[in-house]
Design a protein around this motif. Sequence first.
Motif, mmCIF file in Angstrom:
data_model
loop_
_atom_site.group_PDB
_atom_site.id
_atom_site.type_symbol
_atom_site.label_atom_id
_atom_site.label_comp_id
_atom_site.label_asym_id
_atom_site.label_seq_id
_atom_site.Cartn_x
_atom_site.Cartn_y
_atom_site.Cartn_z
ATOM 1 N N LEU A 137 -14.887 18.806 49.161
ATOM 2 C CA LEU A 137 -16.162 18.698 48.961
ATOM 3 C C LEU A 137 -16.358 17.370 49.258
ATOM 4 C CD1 LEU A 137 -17.746 20.055 44.974
ATOM 5 C CD2 LEU A 137 -17.706 21.003 47.790
ATOM 6 N N SER A 138 -15.951 16.538 49.907
ATOM 7 C CA SER A 138 -15.897 15.150 49.904
ATOM 8 C C SER A 138 -15.927 14.498 51.000
ATOM 9 C CB SER A 138 -15.778 14.047 48.951
ATOM 10 O OG SER A 138 -14.663 14.306 48.620
ATOM 11 N N GLY A 139 -15.568 15.838 52.108
ATOM 12 C CA GLY A 139 -15.051 15.438 53.464
ATOM 13 C C GLY A 139 -16.143 16.038 54.118
ATOM 14 N N GLY A 140 -15.619 16.161 55.658
ATOM 15 C CA GLY A 140 -16.861 16.652 56.369
ATOM 16 C C GLY A 140 -16.800 18.060 57.069
ATOM 17 N N SER A 141 -16.123 18.409 56.726
ATOM 18 C CA SER A 141 -15.708 20.128 57.585
ATOM 19 C C SER A 141 -16.599 20.601 56.694
ATOM 20 C CB SER A 141 -14.273 20.233 57.190
ATOM 21 O OG SER A 141 -14.157 19.517 58.391
ATOM 22 N N PRO A 142 -16.521 21.892 57.175
ATOM 23 C CA PRO A 142 -17.556 22.957 56.634
ATOM 24 C C PRO A 142 -17.337 23.320 55.624
ATOM 25 C CG PRO A 142 -16.837 23.798 58.674
ATOM 26 C CD PRO A 142 -16.238 22.108 58.728
#
Length: 452
Positions: free
Chosen positions: A114-119
Amino acid sequence: MATKVLDKITVAASPPASGGVLPLTFFDVPWLFTGPIERVFFYTYPHPVEQFTAHLLPSLVSSLSAALHSFYPLLGCVRPCPDGGGGYEFYSTGGDGGGVELTVAESSDDFEELSGGSPRDVARLYELVPQLPRTEDGSFALASAQVTVFAGQGLAVGVSIHHVACDDSSYMHFVKTWAGQCRVAAGEDAAEVPPPLLDRDVVADPEGLAARTLDEMRQLAAKGPPPPPPPGPPPKLVIASFVLTRDCIDKLKQRVVAKGAASANGGGRVHCSAFTVACAFAWACLARVDGSYTCKKRAHLLFSVECRRRLAPPIPQEYLGNCLRPCFVEVDMGDLLGADGVVTAAAAIGASIKGLDGGVLDGADGWFHKILSLVPEHPMSVGGSPRYGVYDADFGLGRPNKVELVSIDKTPGTVSLAEGRDTQAGIEIGVVLPEAEMAQFSSCFSDGLKQL
């Protein structure tokens, strides 16, 4: 459901605030029937829920209460004026029964994802964002907050503030004040954040723009609701982030200056900033993704420029409210989709910004109609800015791992801009698209970087 509500707390100002009534300015009125600015701030927090409840939560509550003392308009609501004249006003009871709802929740979702940048599905992020309470008398609350703990992993702070109450500058002023007070409550040193300026008389309205804009909005509403969405289930929307490093931004600037100067303002110097090239790069990528673009002859961009320092006399940066004007950019679609599309877009954006030197309020009486006229053209619009320092919001947990402007999903074709978390990260661009289109955007973005 991944998120479980543990508690709902009504947080009042401490010490009690004075409360009162404030008018809406002509900068506020266009946002009256929109919605909230919604962000989620993610932090590493490798502790169990019990430790969060016993130690961090009391500091979050007391610091929110302290922040609301100076930001007391957020305790209240926007309501129809009691005189029955059809206007609206901000009303706050201050310390007498007023408060902001703070939701305390626990999530079993994947914090790292959730805190990453991926879709990822934007609906998952909305579980971390509080809804604004509404009432039956036509009034609506202006602010709410949610703190969600991911046991042993992290913490998410979601803040919703209705756009009619303030713009992104004021939004982040409030969040940083809350964060700074939280560090003080935990016994840490924190730089003092200046209080907000609440005097709405600093926004002059000699032409009666606020009342005229509200009348125009009523006339539009009288024509009936907007057309319904297409039949069938809506597409699944995903949100993702893309980074333009400082090196990439510098290369884009060099290209724009080298190739675009001769075509801007009759050969004059082109206005070229990090914001300009980031918007241009995102616009060129989005134009290649949206199938509705390819059949259009012209492409449109809508973004906001903050006016505090551009007005005469200037308004202090601490002014609490909206102080934005729209900027409109139009280019030939073939040029935007061409090999030098980013240069074309950047030169046009720069010319629009440079044009504000002649008067930031020029044409203000036509802004509302211009925005409405662009809706069928599916313009790209921009939320946020790299200058607001979203990664400076430290609640005693360090800089956020990630910050998402979730509310960009409300308007198709909107991208968010923020400064990068790290010193060399440059600018983060947030995008919400259907899954297939997100894959196309990602490919366009990657290919564009390879050509720098």
